[in-house]
Write a protein that holds these residues in place. Structure first.
Motif, PDB file in Angstrom:
ATOM      1  N   ASP A  43       0.845  -1.182   0.000  1.00 58.18           N
ATOM      2  CA  ASP A  43       0.000   0.000   0.000  1.00 58.18           C
ATOM      3  C   ASP A  43       0.878   1.229   0.000  1.00 58.18           C
ATOM      4  O   ASP A  43       1.741   1.383   0.870  1.00 58.18           O
ATOM      5  N   LEU A  44       0.707   2.073  -0.996  1.00 55.58           N
ATOM      6  CA  LEU A  44       1.431   3.336  -1.053  1.00 55.58           C
ATOM      7  C   LEU A  44       0.654   4.443  -0.358  1.00 55.58           C
ATOM      8  O   LEU A  44       1.199   5.491  -0.043  1.00 55.58           O
ATOM      9  N   ASP A  45      -0.608   4.198  -0.184  1.00 53.50           N
ATOM     10  CA  ASP A  45      -1.516   5.185   0.372  1.00 53.50           C
ATOM     11  C   ASP A  45      -1.508   5.113   1.895  1.00 53.50           C
ATOM     12  O   ASP A  45      -1.170   4.087   2.474  1.00 53.50           O
ATOM     13  N   GLN A  46      -1.929   6.198   2.548  1.00 61.06           N
ATOM     14  CA  GLN A  46      -1.932   6.234   4.003  1.00 61.06           C
ATOM     15  C   GLN A  46      -3.325   6.538   4.534  1.00 61.06           C
ATOM     16  O   GLN A  46      -4.007   7.425   4.010  1.00 61.06           O
ATOM     17  N   PRO A  47      -3.734   5.784   5.562  1.00 61.45           N
ATOM     18  CA  PRO A  47      -5.024   6.097   6.186  1.00 61.45           C
ATOM     19  C   PRO A  47      -5.068   7.568   6.624  1.00 61.45           C
ATOM     20  O   PRO A  47      -4.070   8.123   7.073  1.00 61.45           O
ATOM     21  N   GLY A  48      -6.219   8.176   6.423  1.00 59.65           N
ATOM     22  CA  GLY A  48      -6.389   9.581   6.779  1.00 59.65           C
ATOM     23  C   GLY A  48      -6.205  10.524   5.604  1.00 59.65           C
ATOM     24  O   GLY A  48      -6.645  11.673   5.660  1.00 59.65           O
ATOM     25  N   LYS A  49      -5.550  10.062   4.549  1.00 60.59           N
ATOM     26  CA  LYS A  49      -5.378  10.892   3.354  1.00 60.59           C
ATOM     27  C   LYS A  49      -6.622  10.776   2.475  1.00 60.59           C
ATOM     28  O   LYS A  49      -7.273   9.738   2.426  1.00 60.59           O
ATOM     29  N   HIS A  52      -6.720   7.829   0.080  1.00 58.97           N
ATOM     30  CA  HIS A  52      -7.013   6.573   0.767  1.00 58.97           C
ATOM     31  C   HIS A  52      -8.519   6.439   0.977  1.00 58.97           C
ATOM     32  O   HIS A  52      -9.106   5.375   0.752  1.00 58.97           O
ATOM     33  N   THR A  53      -9.158   7.515   1.376  1.00 63.31           N
ATOM     34  CA  THR A  53     -10.609   7.522   1.588  1.00 63.31           C
ATOM     35  C   THR A  53     -11.333   7.236   0.278  1.00 63.31           C
ATOM     36  O   THR A  53     -12.284   6.451   0.240  1.00 63.31           O
ATOM     37  N   HIS A  54     -10.887   7.842  -0.815  1.00 61.10           N
ATOM     38  CA  HIS A  54     -11.497   7.611  -2.131  1.00 61.10           C
ATOM     39  C   HIS A  54     -11.399   6.129  -2.511  1.00 61.10           C
ATOM     40  O   HIS A  54     -12.367   5.527  -2.993  1.00 61.10           O
ATOM     41  N   ARG A  55     -10.219   5.565  -2.298  1.00 65.65           N
ATOM     42  CA  ARG A  55      -9.984   4.169  -2.665  1.00 65.65           C
ATOM     43  C   ARG A  55     -10.849   3.229  -1.828  1.00 65.65           C
ATOM     44  O   ARG A  55     -11.481   2.318  -2.353  1.00 65.65           O
ATOM     45  N   LEU A  56     -10.879   3.472  -0.510  1.00 65.52           N
ATOM     46  CA  LEU A  56     -11.688   2.625   0.364  1.00 65.52           C
ATOM     47  C   LEU A  56     -13.181   2.761   0.070  1.00 65.52           C
ATOM     48  O   LEU A  56     -13.944   1.820   0.286  1.00 65.52           O
ATOM     49  N   SER A  67       2.258  19.805  -7.913  1.00 68.14           N
ATOM     50  CA  SER A  67       3.203  20.495  -8.788  1.00 68.14           C
ATOM     51  C   SER A  67       4.523  19.732  -8.923  1.00 68.14           C
ATOM     52  O   SER A  67       5.346  20.058  -9.763  1.00 68.14           O
ATOM     53  N   ARG A  68       4.739  18.713  -8.104  1.00 64.97           N
ATOM     54  CA  ARG A  68       6.005  17.966  -8.132  1.00 64.97           C
ATOM     55  C   ARG A  68       5.897  16.558  -8.692  1.00 64.97           C
ATOM     56  O   ARG A  68       6.883  15.999  -9.148  1.00 64.97           O
ATOM     57  N   ARG A  69       4.706  15.916  -8.587  1.00 70.54           N
ATOM     58  CA  ARG A  69       4.568  14.554  -9.079  1.00 70.54           C
ATOM     59  C   ARG A  69       3.101  14.194  -9.176  1.00 70.54           C
ATOM     60  O   ARG A  69       2.258  14.877  -8.621  1.00 70.54           O
ATOM     61  N   TRP A  70       2.833  13.106  -9.877  1.00 72.09           N
ATOM     62  CA  TRP A  70       1.494  12.543  -9.867  1.00 72.09           C
ATOM     63  C   TRP A  70       1.618  11.029  -9.780  1.00 72.09           C
ATOM     64  O   TRP A  70       2.635  10.461 -10.156  1.00 72.09           O
ATOM     65  N   ALA A  71       0.594  10.410  -9.242  1.00 71.21           N
ATOM     66  CA  ALA A  71       0.584   8.954  -9.088  1.00 71.21           C
ATOM     67  C   ALA A  71      -0.817   8.444  -9.376  1.00 71.21           C
ATOM     68  O   ALA A  71      -1.804   9.077  -8.995  1.00 71.21           O
ATOM     69  N   LEU A  72      -0.876   7.311 -10.032  1.00 69.70           N
ATOM     70  CA  LEU A  72      -2.148   6.675 -10.336  1.00 69.70           C
ATOM     71  C   LEU A  72      -2.188   5.327  -9.633  1.00 69.70           C
ATOM     72  O   LEU A  72      -1.318   4.486  -9.856  1.00 69.70           O
ATOM     73  N   MET A  73      -3.167   5.153  -8.772  1.00 73.22           N
ATOM     74  CA  MET A  73      -3.352   3.875  -8.088  1.00 73.22           C
ATOM     75  C   MET A  73      -4.582   3.204  -8.666  1.00 73.22           C
ATOM     76  O   MET A  73      -5.623   3.843  -8.842  1.00 73.22           O
ATOM     77  N   THR A  74      -4.455   1.927  -8.968  1.00 75.80           N
ATOM     78  CA  THR A  74      -5.552   1.154  -9.524  1.00 75.80           C
ATOM     79  C   THR A  74      -5.821  -0.034  -8.614  1.00 75.80           C
ATOM     80  O   THR A  74      -4.909  -0.793  -8.296  1.00 75.80           O
ATOM     81  N   GLU A  75      -7.064  -0.181  -8.207  1.00 74.00           N
ATOM     82  CA  GLU A  75      -7.481  -1.316  -7.386  1.00 74.00           C
ATOM     83  C   GLU A  75      -7.931  -2.435  -8.308  1.00 74.00           C
ATOM     84  O   GLU A  75      -8.775  -2.220  -9.185  1.00 74.00           O
ATOM     85  N   LEU A  76      -7.408  -3.617  -8.133  1.00 70.90           N
ATOM     86  CA  LEU A  76      -7.804  -4.745  -8.973  1.00 70.90           C
ATOM     87  C   LEU A  76      -9.152  -5.332  -8.544  1.00 70.90           C
ATOM     88  O   LEU A  76      -9.861  -5.912  -9.367  1.00 70.90           O
ATOM     89  N   ARG A  77      -9.473  -5.216  -7.283  1.00 71.33           N
ATOM     90  CA  ARG A  77     -10.772  -5.682  -6.763  1.00 71.33           C
ATOM     91  C   ARG A  77     -11.140  -7.068  -7.280  1.00 71.33           C
ATOM     92  O   ARG A  77     -12.225  -7.303  -7.800  1.00 71.33           O
ATOM     93  N   GLY A  78     -10.193  -7.994  -7.163  1.00 72.49           N
ATOM     94  CA  GLY A  78     -10.443  -9.385  -7.545  1.00 72.49           C
ATOM     95  C   GLY A  78     -10.067  -9.727  -8.973  1.00 72.49           C
ATOM     96  O   GLY A  78     -10.041 -10.900  -9.336  1.00 72.49           O
TER      97      GLY A  78
END
Length: 166
Positions: A43-49, A52-56, A67-78
């Motif tokens: 998990d790269l994400d942290q509870p409270g962020k 993380h709330t969006h993903r959960l 302005s410094r970076r972007w990251a894309l997280m994809t949940e496989l959900r099975g």
């Protein structure tokens, strides 16, 4: 884009080697990206962020940008783990992609071996291994370099990297 893999047992020094190899390659004017396979849930994400709330909450993908970076997280959900070929399509074009792990995928690889691990060599059973970086002389006839000889390993990586898409 060209690809080279690093394969070896845990503790062999793949990540340490990558941390030295990337600046060496960049110093020669190359652009470099990496793909790392994780065997366990991570998990790269942290509870409270917010992300993380969006993903959960059930979002399939969460993109975080600043302005410094972007990251894309994809949940496989099975869904099944995507193959390396699919993951590569998500990368921006660069000169060289170094793949850590995916040791059974058929891309050209450098085996990273440390004698203190007391693990067997991979290259006798893995035909995609084209060279070896080790702290001892490997068996067989593959080209090899000392584990701390970054210029020699860099040269092996560039010599054996394959174009992608093939």
């Amino acid at each position: 884009m060209r690809l080279i893999g690093l394969a070896g047992w845990s503790g062999a020094g793949k990540t340490t080697l990558l941390a030295a190899l990337i600046p060496w390659l960049k110093g020669r004017g190359l652009t470099v990206s990496t793909i790392k396979h994780a065997h366990h849930g991570f998990d790269l994400d942290q509870p409270g962020k917010d992300s993380h709330t969006h993903r959960l909450a059930g979002a399939e993908q969460v993109l975080v940008a600043s302005s410094r970076r972007w990251a894309l997280m994809t949940e496989l959900r099975g869904a099944p783990e995507p193959p390396l070929t699919e993951l590569l399509t998500h990368l921006a074009p660069v000169d060289l992609v170094i793949v850590e792990g995916f040791k059974r995928d058929p891309l050209p690889k450098i085996e990273v071996h440390r004698a203190a691990n007391a693990k067997p060599w991979l290259h006798p059973e893995e035909p995609a291994i084209r060279a070896v970086a080790a702290d001892i002389v490997p068996p067989g006839h593959l080209p090899h370099a000392a584990l701390d000889d970054i210029p020699a390993i860099g040269a092996l990586a560039l010599e054996h990297a394959a174009p992608w898409p093939a």
